[in-house]
Write a protein that holds these residues in place. Structure first.
Motif, mmCIF file in Angstrom:
data_model
loop_
_atom_site.group_PDB
_atom_site.id
_atom_site.type_symbol
_atom_site.label_atom_id
_atom_site.label_comp_id
_atom_site.label_asym_id
_atom_site.label_seq_id
_atom_site.Cartn_x
_atom_site.Cartn_y
_atom_site.Cartn_z
ATOM 1 N N SER A 61 0.815 -1.201 0.000
ATOM 2 C CA SER A 61 0.000 0.000 0.000
ATOM 3 C C SER A 61 0.852 1.256 0.000
ATOM 4 O O SER A 61 1.812 1.375 0.772
ATOM 5 C CB SER A 61 -0.904 0.008 1.238
ATOM 6 O OG SER A 61 -1.556 1.246 1.384
ATOM 7 N N TRP A 64 -0.319 2.842 3.557
ATOM 8 C CA TRP A 64 0.005 2.199 4.830
ATOM 9 C C TRP A 64 1.399 1.574 4.867
ATOM 10 O O TRP A 64 1.942 1.337 5.935
ATOM 11 C CB TRP A 64 -1.041 1.123 5.146
ATOM 12 C CG TRP A 64 -2.428 1.660 5.138
ATOM 13 C CD1 TRP A 64 -3.354 1.524 4.150
ATOM 14 C CD2 TRP A 64 -3.046 2.465 6.147
ATOM 15 N NE1 TRP A 64 -4.514 2.184 4.481
ATOM 16 C CE2 TRP A 64 -4.350 2.767 5.701
ATOM 17 C CE3 TRP A 64 -2.627 2.944 7.385
ATOM 18 C CZ2 TRP A 64 -5.241 3.528 6.442
ATOM 19 C CZ3 TRP A 64 -3.508 3.707 8.127
ATOM 20 C CH2 TRP A 64 -4.806 3.993 7.655
ATOM 21 N N ILE A 68 -2.283 -5.120 1.957
ATOM 22 C CA ILE A 68 -3.648 -4.676 2.234
ATOM 23 C C ILE A 68 -4.630 -5.813 1.982
ATOM 24 O O ILE A 68 -4.343 -6.752 1.244
ATOM 25 C CB ILE A 68 -4.035 -3.437 1.390
ATOM 26 C CG1 ILE A 68 -3.676 -3.642 -0.079
ATOM 27 C CG2 ILE A 68 -3.355 -2.196 1.930
ATOM 28 C CD1 ILE A 68 -4.038 -2.479 -0.972
ATOM 29 N N GLU A 98 -10.214 4.908 -4.230
ATOM 30 C CA GLU A 98 -9.581 3.612 -3.991
ATOM 31 C C GLU A 98 -8.633 3.249 -5.133
ATOM 32 O O GLU A 98 -7.595 2.613 -4.921
ATOM 33 C CB GLU A 98 -10.636 2.510 -3.848
ATOM 34 C CG GLU A 98 -11.317 2.440 -2.506
ATOM 35 C CD GLU A 98 -10.523 1.621 -1.496
ATOM 36 O OE1 GLU A 98 -9.286 1.554 -1.617
ATOM 37 O OE2 GLU A 98 -11.147 1.057 -0.582
ATOM 38 N N TYR A 159 -2.586 -0.300 9.693
ATOM 39 C CA TYR A 159 -3.674 -0.855 8.883
ATOM 40 C C TYR A 159 -4.482 -1.869 9.703
ATOM 41 O O TYR A 159 -5.723 -1.825 9.729
ATOM 42 C CB TYR A 159 -3.089 -1.515 7.641
ATOM 43 C CG TYR A 159 -4.107 -1.976 6.634
ATOM 44 C CD1 TYR A 159 -4.651 -1.096 5.708
ATOM 45 C CD2 TYR A 159 -4.523 -3.303 6.587
ATOM 46 C CE1 TYR A 159 -5.588 -1.510 4.767
ATOM 47 C CE2 TYR A 159 -5.456 -3.734 5.659
ATOM 48 C CZ TYR A 159 -5.979 -2.834 4.752
ATOM 49 O OH TYR A 159 -6.913 -3.250 3.821
#
Length: 212
Positions: A61, A64, A68, A98, A159
């Motif tokens: 990610s 993060w 994910i 997204e 996350y």
């Protein structure tokens, strides 16, 4: 069709994290500030749901820094999810964010009626999958065409913390229960044990689970 349930299973289990997609902002522990939706109204409702399939943690990610949650709709199992009631326009803007694309593209969800799937791009969250209806309104989640064989990667602590918080908010799960669920997802081990995840969930600072 002007309403749709967006079904989340990753960090968007956390309402505060998901609000960044709707009203804009930067999630705790994340590295991205979101524009939000063109219609920045709060979701009209949200509810805990179960959807068929399985999750694994994979990829890397940009928000993060670790793997994910990736949903495999046709795998055996059941996934703890959270459905948010949005307008179709909000849903399209969530999908755009997204997918790291500009907002503004319209989505014709009627295409889901025939096959239950609509591929709008090659990304991890760019295949729309229908998972039923609630109050007569379609429920739709995001999947991709990735295979887990070469894609598995451990998630970042921030996350997992978001996911644990969302499981507590929507289901009342304790940190220990959330930790067991998340540690069982492919990709979490060996880096993360259930106890380590529970520790993340109860650490000081938002988001947090306060066990009774």
């Amino acid at each position: 069709m002007d309403r749709v349930w967006y079904v989340a299973y990753g960090s968007n289990l956390s309402r505060e994290r998901f609000r960044c997609y709707v009203v804009g902002g930067r999630p705790e522990g994340g590295a991205r500030t979101y524009e939000g939706c063109r219609e920045p109204d709060e979701p009209a409702d949200d509810v805990a749901v179960q959807i068929p399939g399985a999750l694994y943690f994979g990829g890397r990610s940009r928000v993060w820094g670790g793997g994910i949650a990736t949903w495999e709709p046709h795998a055996r199992g059941s996934v703890a999810a959270r459905a948010y009631l949005l307008t179709v326009r909000q849903f399209a803007d969530v999908l755009a964010q997204e997918s790291w694309r500009p907002r503004g593209d319209a989505i014709d969800l009627r295409a889901l009626r025939s096959s239950g799937r609509l591929r709008v791009g090659p990304g991890r969250y760019e295949t729309l999958v229908g998972v039923g209806r609630r109050r007569g309104i379609p429920m739709v989640s995001f999947a991709g065409e990735h295979g887990r064989a070469r894609d598995v990667a451990a998630p970042a602590g921030a996350y997992l913390r978001m996911m644990a918080t969302g499981l507590h908010e929507s289901r009342g799960w304790s940190a220990a229960t959330a930790g067991r669920y998340l540690a069982a997802i492919t990709g979490a081990a060996p880096r993360w044990t259930s106890a380590a995840i529970a520790g993340l969930a109860t650490a000081p600072g938002p988001p947090v689970i306060r066990d009774r």
